[in-house]
Design a protein around this motif. Structure first.
Motif, PDB file in Angstrom:
ATOM      1  N   ASP A   1      31.617  49.238  31.389  1.00 56.46           N
ATOM      2  CA  ASP A   1      31.427  47.897  30.825  1.00 56.46           C
ATOM      3  C   ASP A   1      32.693  47.352  30.165  1.00 56.46           C
ATOM      4  O   ASP A   1      32.618  46.489  29.293  1.00 56.46           O
ATOM      5  CB  ASP A   1      30.263  47.916  29.829  1.00 56.46           C
ATOM      6  CG  ASP A   1      30.532  48.775  28.603  1.00 56.46           C
ATOM      7  OD1 ASP A   1      29.658  48.847  27.728  1.00 56.46           O
ATOM      8  OD2 ASP A   1      31.624  49.381  28.523  1.00 56.46           O
TER       9      ASP A   1
ATOM     10  N   LYS B   1      31.467  46.172  43.445  1.00 58.73           N
ATOM     11  CA  LYS B   1      31.684  45.357  42.257  1.00 58.73           C
ATOM     12  C   LYS B   1      32.650  46.075  41.331  1.00 58.73           C
ATOM     13  O   LYS B   1      32.740  47.309  41.339  1.00 58.73           O
ATOM     14  CB  LYS B   1      30.358  45.102  41.541  1.00 58.73           C
ATOM     15  CG  LYS B   1      29.385  44.244  42.314  1.00 58.73           C
ATOM     16  CD  LYS B   1      28.147  43.959  41.484  1.00 58.73           C
ATOM     17  CE  LYS B   1      27.194  43.044  42.246  1.00 58.73           C
ATOM     18  NZ  LYS B   1      25.974  42.727  41.444  1.00 58.73           N
ATOM     19  N   LYS B   2      33.350  45.329  40.535  1.00 54.05           N
ATOM     20  CA  LYS B   2      34.393  45.892  39.677  1.00 54.05           C
ATOM     21  C   LYS B   2      33.838  46.954  38.738  1.00 54.05           C
ATOM     22  O   LYS B   2      34.495  47.957  38.466  1.00 54.05           O
ATOM     23  CB  LYS B   2      35.051  44.771  38.868  1.00 54.05           C
ATOM     24  CG  LYS B   2      36.282  45.205  38.092  1.00 54.05           C
ATOM     25  CD  LYS B   2      36.923  44.014  37.413  1.00 54.05           C
ATOM     26  CE  LYS B   2      38.221  44.417  36.731  1.00 54.05           C
ATOM     27  NZ  LYS B   2      38.872  43.247  36.081  1.00 54.05           N
ATOM     28  N   GLU B   3      32.637  46.753  38.224  1.00 52.14           N
ATOM     29  CA  GLU B   3      32.116  47.650  37.214  1.00 52.14           C
ATOM     30  C   GLU B   3      31.421  48.893  37.779  1.00 52.14           C
ATOM     31  O   GLU B   3      31.051  49.776  37.022  1.00 52.14           O
ATOM     32  CB  GLU B   3      31.133  46.896  36.305  1.00 52.14           C
ATOM     33  CG  GLU B   3      29.832  46.465  36.994  1.00 52.14           C
ATOM     34  CD  GLU B   3      29.940  45.097  37.653  1.00 52.14           C
ATOM     35  OE1 GLU B   3      31.079  44.621  37.875  1.00 52.14           O
ATOM     36  OE2 GLU B   3      28.860  44.518  37.926  1.00 52.14           O
TER      37      GLU B   3
ATOM     38  N   ASP C   1      35.481  46.189  31.898  1.00 53.65           N
ATOM     39  CA  ASP C   1      36.278  45.367  32.809  1.00 53.65           C
ATOM     40  C   ASP C   1      37.551  46.091  33.264  1.00 53.65           C
ATOM     41  O   ASP C   1      38.594  45.463  33.488  1.00 53.65           O
ATOM     42  CB  ASP C   1      36.649  44.027  32.143  1.00 53.65           C
ATOM     43  CG  ASP C   1      37.042  42.967  33.170  1.00 53.65           C
ATOM     44  OD1 ASP C   1      37.938  42.153  32.867  1.00 53.65           O
ATOM     45  OD2 ASP C   1      36.462  42.964  34.273  1.00 53.65           O
ATOM     46  N   HIS C   2      37.460  47.400  33.402  1.00 56.94           N
ATOM     47  CA  HIS C   2      38.610  48.187  33.854  1.00 56.94           C
ATOM     48  C   HIS C   2      38.827  48.030  35.344  1.00 56.94           C
ATOM     49  O   HIS C   2      37.870  47.950  36.129  1.00 56.94           O
ATOM     50  CB  HIS C   2      38.391  49.661  33.523  1.00 56.94           C
ATOM     51  CG  HIS C   2      38.625  49.978  32.093  1.00 56.94           C
ATOM     52  ND1 HIS C   2      38.315  51.217  31.544  1.00 56.94           N
ATOM     53  CD2 HIS C   2      39.139  49.253  31.076  1.00 56.94           C
ATOM     54  CE1 HIS C   2      38.640  51.220  30.266  1.00 56.94           C
ATOM     55  NE2 HIS C   2      39.133  50.033  29.957  1.00 56.94           N
ATOM     56  N   GLU C   3      40.077  48.049  35.726  1.00 52.52           N
ATOM     57  CA  GLU C   3      40.411  47.912  37.145  1.00 52.52           C
ATOM     58  C   GLU C   3      40.256  49.234  37.895  1.00 52.52           C
ATOM     59  O   GLU C   3      39.875  49.256  39.064  1.00 52.52           O
ATOM     60  CB  GLU C   3      41.846  47.412  37.291  1.00 52.52           C
ATOM     61  CG  GLU C   3      42.040  46.004  36.755  1.00 52.52           C
ATOM     62  CD  GLU C   3      43.486  45.584  36.750  1.00 52.52           C
ATOM     63  OE1 GLU C   3      43.761  44.434  36.373  1.00 52.52           O
ATOM     64  OE2 GLU C   3      44.350  46.401  37.122  1.00 52.52           O
TER      65      GLU C   3
END
Lengths: 112, 113
Positions: free
Chosen positions: B26, B70-72, B28-30
């Motif tokens: 949660d 998804k990014k997360e 927002d890490h790449e």
């Protein structure tokens, strides 16, 4: 490809300073040195990271000699809650040449 | 507070089953990572991802695949579980500016019988 060697285990007493040394004779120019702590049934937790000389934060210091073939994690005035496994991590996280090697870990036991 | 969650703490599967391990962060890490941890061997990197729909093989990718839609979320898939994949699986994430400081989830203890 850097390979790390750490003592399998160490004992110390509350209030003492503890130094854990990691050997990485084949460390590459782009490699950084990172230390993590792991308690049972938990994932590792980042402690400190460095490239050369000395780095200090609120929980530990990291000493790296000029040749970078070893590094020493120093924990000041340990307490019982510092009993954990400590991992030395050497690697290049560059996206064109990703290399990341974890040591086998040092089990540190702090006694009252 | 930084948080990485994994779908299960304990999982028991039979040989040949398809297994999905889910990881959500949660922060927002790449970057996201999958490791396995076995006694005496430390952590070994299976796969990692620097961006959505992007994946890179780690040191031991054989027998595993990953998905990052998804990014997360970063999923580890065992297409046909085998007993030698019995292990602790750890997911981690890191911001793009600090790849070395990884945040780990609590781990999933997978047993394949």
């Amino acid at each position: 490809l850097a390979k790390t060697t750490q003592p399998i285990s160490m004992d110390s007493y509350e209030g003492q300073e503890v130094n854990i040394t990691c050997s990485h004779n084949n460390i590459a120019t782009n490699d950084y040195i990172t230390w993590y702590q792991q308690f049972p049934s938990q994932g590792p937790r980042f402690i400190i990271q460095g490239y050369k000389t000395k780095v200090t934060n609120e929980v530990a210091s990291l000493f790296i000699p000029a040749d970078r073939k070893s590094s020493t994690l120093s924990l000041p005035r340990v307490s019982l809650s510092d009993t954990a496994v400590y991992y030395c991590l050497v690697g290049d996280m560059g996206r064109s040449n990703y290399q990341l090697i974890w040591g086998a870990g040092t089990k540190l036991i702090i006694k009252p | 507070d930084v948080k990485v969650t994994q779908s299960s703490r304990y999982l028991v599967k039979r040989t040949g089953e398809k297994v999905f391990l889910e990881c959500v962060q949660d922060m927002d890490h790449e970057n996201m990572f999958w490791y396995r941890q076995d006694p005496g061997l430390g952590l070994r990197l299976i796969y990692f991802s620097y961006d959505v729909k992007m994946k890179e093989k780690g040191d031991i990718p054989e027998g595993y695949s990953v998905s990052r839609e998804k990014k997360e979320r970063f999923s580890l898939i065992l297409e046909s579980a085998s007993t030698n994949q019995t292990s602790m699986y750890l997911c981690a994430s890191s911001p793009g500016t600090s790849d070395y400081e990884q945040y780990f989830g609590p781990g999933t203890r997978l047993t394949v019988t």
